[in-house]
Design a protein around this motif. Structure first.
Motif, PDB file in Angstrom:
ATOM      1  N   LEU A   1     -18.419  38.500 -70.980  1.00 38.27           N
ATOM      2  CA  LEU A   1     -17.736  37.588 -71.454  1.00 38.27           C
ATOM      3  C   LEU A   1     -18.473  36.510 -72.254  1.00 38.27           C
ATOM      4  O   LEU A   1     -17.947  35.500 -72.737  1.00 38.27           O
ATOM      5  N   HIS A   2     -19.694  36.613 -72.035  1.00 31.34           N
ATOM      6  CA  HIS A   2     -20.787  35.548 -72.741  1.00 31.34           C
ATOM      7  C   HIS A   2     -20.281  34.153 -72.286  1.00 31.34           C
ATOM      8  O   HIS A   2     -19.743  33.136 -72.985  1.00 31.34           O
ATOM      9  N   CYS A   3     -20.518  34.033 -71.212  1.00 36.11           N
ATOM     10  CA  CYS A   3     -20.229  32.608 -70.514  1.00 36.11           C
ATOM     11  C   CYS A   3     -21.253  32.326 -69.432  1.00 36.11           C
ATOM     12  O   CYS A   3     -21.794  33.224 -69.060  1.00 36.11           O
ATOM     13  N   CYS A   4     -21.120  31.215 -68.948  1.00 31.19           N
ATOM     14  CA  CYS A   4     -22.173  30.942 -67.925  1.00 31.19           C
ATOM     15  C   CYS A   4     -21.608  29.920 -66.804  1.00 31.19           C
ATOM     16  O   CYS A   4     -21.268  28.707 -67.019  1.00 31.19           O
ATOM     17  N   GLY A   5     -21.418  30.369 -65.540  1.00 29.88           N
ATOM     18  CA  GLY A   5     -20.926  29.711 -64.238  1.00 29.88           C
ATOM     19  C   GLY A   5     -19.465  28.979 -64.650  1.00 29.88           C
ATOM     20  O   GLY A   5     -18.702  29.198 -65.392  1.00 29.88           O
ATOM     21  N   VAL A   6     -19.441  27.949 -63.489  1.00 33.37           N
ATOM     22  CA  VAL A   6     -18.296  27.387 -63.564  1.00 33.37           C
ATOM     23  C   VAL A   6     -18.134  26.113 -64.550  1.00 33.37           C
ATOM     24  O   VAL A   6     -17.088  25.571 -64.764  1.00 33.37           O
ATOM     25  N   THR A   7     -19.368  25.490 -64.971  1.00 36.65           N
ATOM     26  CA  THR A   7     -19.197  24.503 -65.781  1.00 36.65           C
ATOM     27  C   THR A   7     -19.905  24.719 -67.214  1.00 36.65           C
ATOM     28  O   THR A   7     -19.524  24.382 -68.172  1.00 36.65           O
ATOM     29  N   GLY A   8     -20.701  25.735 -67.334  1.00 35.86           N
ATOM     30  CA  GLY A   8     -21.302  26.039 -68.520  1.00 35.86           C
ATOM     31  C   GLY A   8     -22.625  25.139 -68.842  1.00 35.86           C
ATOM     32  O   GLY A   8     -23.453  25.388 -69.804  1.00 35.86           O
ATOM     33  N   VAL A   9     -22.736  24.155 -68.163  1.00 38.56           N
ATOM     34  CA  VAL A   9     -23.747  22.904 -68.516  1.00 38.56           C
ATOM     35  C   VAL A   9     -25.194  23.648 -67.854  1.00 38.56           C
ATOM     36  O   VAL A   9     -25.165  23.714 -66.461  1.00 38.56           O
ATOM     37  N   SER A  10     -26.064  23.769 -68.553  1.00 40.56           N
ATOM     38  CA  SER A  10     -27.366  24.483 -67.910  1.00 40.56           C
ATOM     39  C   SER A  10     -27.828  23.592 -67.071  1.00 40.56           C
ATOM     40  O   SER A  10     -28.545  24.061 -65.845  1.00 40.56           O
ATOM     41  N   LEU A  11     -27.943  22.345 -67.055  1.00 40.74           N
ATOM     42  CA  LEU A  11     -28.766  21.403 -65.892  1.00 40.74           C
ATOM     43  C   LEU A  11     -27.857  21.421 -64.699  1.00 40.74           C
ATOM     44  O   LEU A  11     -28.236  21.201 -63.751  1.00 40.74           O
ATOM     45  N   LEU A  12     -26.412  21.885 -64.777  1.00 37.06           N
ATOM     46  CA  LEU A  12     -25.693  21.599 -63.561  1.00 37.06           C
ATOM     47  C   LEU A  12     -25.453  22.928 -62.842  1.00 37.06           C
ATOM     48  O   LEU A  12     -25.249  23.151 -61.690  1.00 37.06           O
ATOM     49  N   GLU A  13     -25.763  23.868 -63.654  1.00 36.64           N
ATOM     50  CA  GLU A  13     -25.503  25.365 -63.013  1.00 36.64           C
ATOM     51  C   GLU A  13     -26.471  25.873 -62.043  1.00 36.64           C
ATOM     52  O   GLU A  13     -27.596  25.798 -62.052  1.00 36.64           O
ATOM     53  N   LEU A  14     -25.961  26.302 -60.867  1.00 36.55           N
ATOM     54  CA  LEU A  14     -26.578  26.692 -59.448  1.00 36.55           C
ATOM     55  C   LEU A  14     -27.109  28.064 -59.782  1.00 36.55           C
ATOM     56  O   LEU A  14     -27.946  29.074 -58.969  1.00 36.55           O
ATOM     57  N   ALA A  15     -26.305  29.047 -60.711  1.00 38.41           N
ATOM     58  CA  ALA A  15     -26.676  30.547 -60.806  1.00 38.41           C
ATOM     59  C   ALA A  15     -26.947  30.704 -62.290  1.00 38.41           C
ATOM     60  O   ALA A  15     -26.755  31.671 -62.925  1.00 38.41           O
ATOM     61  N   LYS A  16     -27.863  29.992 -63.075  1.00 34.04           N
ATOM     62  CA  LYS A  16     -28.278  30.189 -64.057  1.00 34.04           C
ATOM     63  C   LYS A  16     -29.171  31.183 -64.541  1.00 34.04           C
ATOM     64  O   LYS A  16     -29.065  31.544 -66.010  1.00 34.04           O
ATOM     65  N   ASP A  17     -29.588  31.723 -63.687  1.00 38.20           N
ATOM     66  CA  ASP A  17     -30.464  33.151 -63.824  1.00 38.20           C
ATOM     67  C   ASP A  17     -29.783  34.398 -64.148  1.00 38.20           C
ATOM     68  O   ASP A  17     -30.218  35.061 -64.443  1.00 38.20           O
ATOM     69  N   THR A  18     -28.485  34.112 -63.764  1.00 43.65           N
ATOM     70  CA  THR A  18     -27.504  35.294 -64.257  1.00 43.65           C
ATOM     71  C   THR A  18     -26.570  35.145 -65.626  1.00 43.65           C
ATOM     72  O   THR A  18     -25.985  35.887 -66.046  1.00 43.65           O
TER      73      THR A  18
ATOM     74  N   PRO B   1     -19.920  28.542 -72.911  1.00 49.48           N
ATOM     75  CA  PRO B   1     -18.631  28.448 -72.334  1.00 49.48           C
ATOM     76  C   PRO B   1     -18.521  28.511 -70.918  1.00 49.48           C
ATOM     77  O   PRO B   1     -19.297  29.642 -70.176  1.00 49.48           O
ATOM     78  N   ALA B   2     -17.689  27.920 -70.191  1.00 48.99           N
ATOM     79  CA  ALA B   2     -17.423  28.011 -68.570  1.00 48.99           C
ATOM     80  C   ALA B   2     -16.747  29.151 -68.697  1.00 48.99           C
ATOM     81  O   ALA B   2     -15.714  29.598 -69.208  1.00 48.99           O
ATOM     82  N   CYS B   3     -16.950  29.954 -67.438  1.00 47.27           N
ATOM     83  CA  CYS B   3     -16.442  31.348 -67.042  1.00 47.27           C
ATOM     84  C   CYS B   3     -14.863  31.410 -66.738  1.00 47.27           C
ATOM     85  O   CYS B   3     -14.189  31.987 -66.967  1.00 47.27           O
ATOM     86  N   PRO B   4     -14.507  30.117 -65.814  1.00 54.45           N
ATOM     87  CA  PRO B   4     -13.041  30.225 -65.499  1.00 54.45           C
ATOM     88  C   PRO B   4     -12.320  30.052 -66.703  1.00 54.45           C
ATOM     89  O   PRO B   4     -11.229  30.731 -66.717  1.00 54.45           O
ATOM     90  N   ALA B   5     -12.377  29.466 -67.724  1.00 51.17           N
ATOM     91  CA  ALA B   5     -11.454  29.098 -68.746  1.00 51.17           C
ATOM     92  C   ALA B   5     -11.709  30.383 -69.701  1.00 51.17           C
ATOM     93  O   ALA B   5     -10.490  30.732 -70.186  1.00 51.17           O
ATOM     94  N   ILE B   6     -12.766  30.851 -69.873  1.00 46.96           N
ATOM     95  CA  ILE B   6     -12.905  32.201 -70.560  1.00 46.96           C
ATOM     96  C   ILE B   6     -11.943  33.587 -70.043  1.00 46.96           C
ATOM     97  O   ILE B   6     -11.362  34.134 -70.600  1.00 46.96           O
ATOM     98  N   ILE B   7     -12.298  33.423 -68.581  1.00 49.03           N
ATOM     99  CA  ILE B   7     -11.519  34.542 -67.632  1.00 49.03           C
ATOM    100  C   ILE B   7      -9.785  34.335 -68.104  1.00 49.03           C
ATOM    101  O   ILE B   7      -9.147  35.312 -68.382  1.00 49.03           O
TER     102      ILE B   7
END
Length: 238
Positions: free
Chosen positions: A150-167, A181-187
């Motif tokens: 989906l080319h998204c990152c976590g629940v916020t998308g903000v790199s400094l806030l993401e707890l699983a940014k390694d994924t 882009p935040a994944c919930p909105a993209i989904i």
């Protein structure tokens, strides 16, 4: 007696179908069992209040679907490879049930796409939270697959806030290094815009099941005919 050309085509078609079915079934079953009994997720199933959560329901569906697919493959391979009419009869009944269930699930899911999308978001959020707290490798691989697809990152998308940014996938451009882009909105967006495509996938799966069912019926008829010819031959000889 040997099978004719049509029977041989059906036999090898069923073999290929069952091979693919087995791979998918074992994958579903393996992932479902890992999520059910992994140290990081096992506790969720022991909390009664969470028994109706999207995560618990999704894992239960994975295990049940994987088990059913493996059972179907056992009857299909045994019946097709050994030309056993009893196993082919059971296999044909199971295929018919799966084809009907596939159609019903596809139509119901399409009719309730907003609710289904919300449950998928809830499932994703559960997976994200579990990975952030446990670091479970299987959940991590699942998140990597979802994030890259989906080319998204976590629940916020903000790199400094993401707890699983390694994924998360590699950013495209400078701004995505700060926020993707935040994944919930993209989904929700993808599920809403691609609902017709997903319905088409269910229809296509149903068509494949029906083709396998037709091949099974053809092979079953030829197997019964061969058995009758063999019986008639031995009764004539003896």
């Amino acid at each position: 007696m040997a099978l004719d050309g049509c029977g041989l085509v059906c036999k090898y078609t069923l073999f290929i179908f069952n091979l693919i079915f087995a791979l998918v079934g074992f994958a579903f079953l393996g992932i479902g069992l890992w999520l059910r009994f992994s140290n990081g997720t096992r506790g969720i199933f022991e909390i009664e209040a969470l028994n109706s959560s999207a995560f618990v329901m999704a894992v239960t569906v994975l295990i049940a679907l994987g088990a059913v697919m493996v059972i179907v493959v056992v009857f299909g391979d045994y019946g097709a490879c050994n030309e056993k009419s009893c196993a082919l009869q059971v296999f044909s009944v199971l295929l018919a049930i799966l084809a009907i269930a596939d159609g019903v699930v596809g139509v119901v899911g399409f009719s309730n796409k907003d609710a289904v999308g919300a449950h998928i978001v809830e499932f994703y959020a559960s997976m994200y939270g579990l990975y952030a707290t446990s670091g479970d490798p299987v959940i991590g691989v699942t998140l990597i697959f979802i994030h890259n697809m989906l080319h998204c990152c976590g629940v916020t998308g903000v790199s400094l806030l993401e707890l699983a940014k390694d994924t998360c996938p590699a950013p495209n451009g400078f701004f995505e290094k700060l926020k993707m882009p935040a994944c919930p909105a993209i989904i929700l967006s993808v599920f809403d815009s691609k609902a017709h495509l997903m319905l088409g996938i269910f229809i296509g799966t149903g068509v494949l099941l029906i083709i396998a069912l037709v091949c099974t019926i053809i092979l079953l008829k030829q197997t019964k005919r061969n058995q009758q010819e063999v019986t008639a031959y031995y009764s004539t000889v003896y």
